[in-house]
Design a protein around this motif. Sequence first.
Motif, mmCIF file in Angstrom:
data_model
loop_
_atom_site.group_PDB
_atom_site.id
_atom_site.type_symbol
_atom_site.label_atom_id
_atom_site.label_comp_id
_atom_site.label_asym_id
_atom_site.label_seq_id
_atom_site.Cartn_x
_atom_site.Cartn_y
_atom_site.Cartn_z
ATOM 1 N N ALA A 111 26.242 42.387 45.752
ATOM 2 C CA ALA A 111 27.524 41.959 46.019
ATOM 3 C C ALA A 111 27.973 42.641 47.152
ATOM 4 O O ALA A 111 27.867 43.869 47.294
ATOM 5 N N PHE A 112 29.158 42.217 47.845
ATOM 6 C CA PHE A 112 30.023 42.927 48.852
ATOM 7 C C PHE A 112 31.221 43.429 48.170
ATOM 8 O O PHE A 112 31.878 42.570 47.073
ATOM 9 N N SER A 113 31.871 44.492 48.451
ATOM 10 C CA SER A 113 32.969 45.023 48.140
ATOM 11 C C SER A 113 34.142 44.014 48.529
ATOM 12 O O SER A 113 33.897 43.318 49.555
ATOM 13 N N ALA B 49 28.569 43.673 40.237
ATOM 14 C CA ALA B 49 29.914 43.145 40.675
ATOM 15 C C ALA B 49 31.096 44.138 41.026
ATOM 16 O O ALA B 49 30.965 45.108 40.249
ATOM 17 N N PHE B 50 31.988 44.092 42.030
ATOM 18 C CA PHE B 50 32.881 45.109 42.289
ATOM 19 C C PHE B 50 34.060 44.514 41.527
ATOM 20 O O PHE B 50 34.181 43.421 41.528
ATOM 21 N N ALA B 51 35.154 45.558 40.928
ATOM 22 C CA ALA B 51 36.354 45.029 40.506
ATOM 23 C C ALA B 51 36.938 44.642 41.498
ATOM 24 O O ALA B 51 37.270 45.197 42.769
ATOM 25 N N ASP B 52 37.848 43.431 41.612
ATOM 26 C CA ASP B 52 38.595 42.810 42.781
ATOM 27 C C ASP B 52 39.790 43.712 43.098
ATOM 28 O O ASP B 52 40.339 43.627 44.117
ATOM 29 N N GLY B 53 40.515 44.528 42.162
ATOM 30 C CA GLY B 53 41.452 44.956 42.467
ATOM 31 C C GLY B 53 41.366 46.465 43.304
ATOM 32 O O GLY B 53 42.363 47.183 43.619
ATOM 33 N N GLY B 54 40.130 46.679 43.559
ATOM 34 C CA GLY B 54 39.948 47.915 44.586
ATOM 35 C C GLY B 54 40.140 49.292 43.759
ATOM 36 O O GLY B 54 40.012 50.103 44.367
ATOM 37 N N ASP B 55 39.801 49.276 42.322
ATOM 38 C CA ASP B 55 40.158 50.441 41.625
ATOM 39 C C ASP B 55 38.816 51.350 41.499
ATOM 40 O O ASP B 55 38.918 52.426 40.989
ATOM 41 N N CYS C 148 30.866 39.318 35.963
ATOM 42 C CA CYS C 148 31.864 39.230 36.912
ATOM 43 C C CYS C 148 33.079 39.822 36.255
ATOM 44 O O CYS C 148 33.172 40.006 35.225
ATOM 45 N N TRP C 149 34.247 39.919 37.041
ATOM 46 C CA TRP C 149 35.493 40.511 36.469
ATOM 47 C C TRP C 149 36.503 39.546 36.704
ATOM 48 O O TRP C 149 36.314 38.671 37.420
#
Length: 186
Positions: A71-73, A113-119, A156-157
């Motif tokens: 997954a990409f950030s 997966a990366f959290a979408d919020g960038g936290d 996924c988030w």
Amino acid sequence: DVAARVILGMGSAPSTRCSECRLLATGRIHNIAIARDGTRIVSGGEGCESRVWDGTGTVTTVIGDSVKSCAFSRDGARLLTGGWDNCARLWDAASGALERTFEGHGGAVYGCAFADGGDGRLVTGSRDRTARVWDAATGDCLMTMKGHSNGVGSVCWSPDGSKVASGSHDETVRVWDAGTGECART
């Protein structure tokens, strides 16, 4: 002859003619991801190197091998991969430099997966029947979500980062509270 192919013109209306395709990798491709800006794609597979490609089909970065998930950030600067060696890894997408290894699963890491919020949170799902939330900065496991009776193949988030969903080979999807790790629904 198992291969992944990408159509040129990522980010625009691509042609579907075979002459417009480029061979990406040979081997068993288990996962691909496209950066949100549409300029790069990463392929991950079994028995082959994982590669980052630009929109012309040129390899820009080579990372690890035997990658089961990738997954990409959100900003495309980092890559998260899960492997057959029970670990997840965080990479610099431009240079291919390894930033951190996340250890603790008892089976191959099938989803990430990366959290979408960038936290700075990550989630991984594993053959060990668990999903784990990690702190990307420290490498600490923040929580382990247990309840599936078979491997977790996908994670996924939610867009707001309050929930994690996991899909399992046990034929269920579970929704977890990302703050407590409690299963909210199956």
